[in-house]
Design a protein around this motif. Structure first.
Motif, PDB file in Angstrom:
ATOM      1  N   GLU A  61      -8.295   2.436  -2.100  1.00  0.00           N
ATOM      2  CA  GLU A  61      -8.832   2.027  -0.830  1.00  0.00           C
ATOM      3  C   GLU A  61     -10.230   2.594  -0.654  1.00  0.00           C
ATOM      4  O   GLU A  61     -10.475   3.768  -0.889  1.00  0.00           O
ATOM      5  CB  GLU A  61      -7.928   2.461   0.339  1.00  0.00           C
ATOM      6  CG  GLU A  61      -7.614   3.971   0.306  1.00  0.00           C
ATOM      7  CD  GLU A  61      -6.625   4.376   1.373  1.00  0.00           C
ATOM      8  OE1 GLU A  61      -5.503   4.745   1.019  1.00  0.00           O
ATOM      9  OE2 GLU A  61      -6.965   4.346   2.573  1.00  0.00           O
TER      10      GLU A  61
ATOM     11  N   HIS B 125       1.010   5.392  -1.893  1.00  0.00           N
ATOM     12  CA  HIS B 125       0.403   6.399  -2.767  1.00  0.00           C
ATOM     13  C   HIS B 125       1.505   7.016  -3.615  1.00  0.00           C
ATOM     14  O   HIS B 125       1.960   8.127  -3.349  1.00  0.00           O
ATOM     15  CB  HIS B 125      -0.331   7.446  -1.929  1.00  0.00           C
ATOM     16  CG  HIS B 125      -1.470   6.860  -1.148  1.00  0.00           C
ATOM     17  ND1 HIS B 125      -2.761   6.851  -1.627  1.00  0.00           N
ATOM     18  CD2 HIS B 125      -1.507   6.221   0.045  1.00  0.00           C
ATOM     19  CE1 HIS B 125      -3.550   6.236  -0.742  1.00  0.00           C
ATOM     20  NE2 HIS B 125      -2.811   5.842   0.287  1.00  0.00           N
TER      21      HIS B 125
ATOM     22  N   HIS C  63       0.840  -1.208   0.000  1.00  0.00           N
ATOM     23  CA  HIS C  63       0.000   0.000   0.000  1.00  0.00           C
ATOM     24  C   HIS C  63       0.874   1.257   0.000  1.00  0.00           C
ATOM     25  O   HIS C  63       1.452   1.627   1.023  1.00  0.00           O
ATOM     26  CB  HIS C  63      -0.903   0.008   1.236  1.00  0.00           C
ATOM     27  CG  HIS C  63      -2.008   1.007   1.198  1.00  0.00           C
ATOM     28  ND1 HIS C  63      -3.328   0.650   1.113  1.00  0.00           N
ATOM     29  CD2 HIS C  63      -1.990   2.364   1.240  1.00  0.00           C
ATOM     30  CE1 HIS C  63      -4.088   1.730   1.108  1.00  0.00           C
ATOM     31  NE2 HIS C  63      -3.297   2.790   1.190  1.00  0.00           N
TER      32      HIS C  63
ATOM     33  N   ASP D 291       1.947   2.793   3.431  1.00  0.00           N
ATOM     34  CA  ASP D 291       0.987   3.896   3.326  1.00  0.00           C
ATOM     35  C   ASP D 291       1.728   5.200   2.980  1.00  0.00           C
ATOM     36  O   ASP D 291       1.275   6.292   3.291  1.00  0.00           O
ATOM     37  CB  ASP D 291       0.144   4.071   4.593  1.00  0.00           C
ATOM     38  CG  ASP D 291      -1.165   4.804   4.326  1.00  0.00           C
ATOM     39  OD1 ASP D 291      -1.564   4.925   3.140  1.00  0.00           O
ATOM     40  OD2 ASP D 291      -1.798   5.271   5.291  1.00  0.00           O
TER      41      ASP D 291
HETATM   42 ZN   LIG Z   1      -3.741   4.786   1.875  1.00  0.00          ZN
END
Ligand SMILES: [Zn+2]
Length: 276
Positions: A100, A8, A6, A218
């Motif tokens: 997500e 971005h 995960h 994340d």
């Molecule tokens: Zn996220």
């Protein structure tokens, strides 16, 4: 090899050094990254997929997979056009997951019933496209309100698909972990398990079966303790994997192997191509 499940990567915070950042990931042993396609809203859902098109096949880079989805607080924009766009993205073989998506009652934003409706619409699309989901769930502090609502929705609309998914940046207690496992979800731990005050979360992580765990950054958020407050990036997933290995009483190699295996088990279509 590790997989950052995960990140971005489309964040503007990488605009000046995205390629170098991805090279650092591979150098750190991160062989693949699931690049989350939510952008700043549905208009940018395709950016994660486009990064894969830009970088995959270049030497020295991790393999990029993409997701696409409408973030809980962006569900106010989940109109018909956005849902059609999501459906088209999920038809792309490189877009392996829907997310997500989920419920966020922690931050101010979309009303709870709007979030819930947006979630259900997306579950229907993901089910039709046979793509697992990446769930974001954040309750109000000191409550399990978003979790309780989430499980009602997943039990009604998702369990029967048997497609499973990922509980991203897991922050619940054992009760929420157990219900996630019952629904066939993998539980993904982020840099917050490395924080000094996160002992309750580490206690939960220590109980999760090794065949159900993933690690993630994340990024650009949630840098592990060593770099807390700074911009995070996929290379840092190594720190989270190290803490998880210690909690489960196994070597870092074993955590790398089992989290990678778990990831490809959730996405059998990509493992069928033997892409590692
Ligand atoms: Zn996220």
């Amino acid at each position: 090899m590790l997989i950052d499940s995960h990140a971005h990567l489309d964040s503007h915070r990488y605009n000046d050094d995205r390629e170098a950042m991805l090279r650092r990931a591979l150098e750190a042993g991160v062989g693949a990254v699931l690049s989350i396609g939510i952008g700043e809203g549905p208009a940018e859902m395709h950016l994660a997929r486009d990064l894969g098109r830009q970088f995959n096949g270049k030497p020295g880079m991790p393999r990029l997979y993409a997701s696409a989805g409408i973030y809980p607080h962006s569900t106010t924009e989940a109109d018909q056009a956005a849902l059609v766009k999501l459906d088209q993205l999920l038809a792309d073989p490189d877009v392996i997951a829907c997310g997500e998506i989920g419920l966020d009652y922690f931050h101010e934003g979309a009303a709870h019933d709007v979030q819930r409706d947006g979630l259900i619409r997306q579950l229907e699309i993901a089910a039709a496209r046979k793509k697992p989901i990446v769930i974001h769930c954040r309750p109000k502090d000191g409550t399990a309100d978003a979790w309780d609502d989430l499980f009602l929705v997943l039990e009604e609309f998702w369990g029967r698909t048997a497609l499973g998914g990922i509980m991203h940046c897991f922050g619940g207690g054992w009760e929420q972990a157990r219900r996630s496992l019952d629904l066939g979800f993998l539980i993904s731990f982020a840099g917050n398990i490395t924080y000094p005050k996160a002992q309750p979360l580490r206690d939960v992580a220590a109980q999760v079966p090794r065949d159900s765990v993933l690690v993630e950054t994340d990024a650009p958020w949630l840098a592990p303790a060593a770099n807390r407050g700074k911009r995070n990036e996929p290379a840092m997933v190594v720190h989270t994997a190290q803490v998880l290995a210690e909690l489960l009483g196994v070597g870092a190699d074993e955590i790398a192997a089992s989290t990678t295996q778990n990831f490809y088990r959730l996405f059998p279509r990509i493992s069928a191509y033997g892409e590692t």
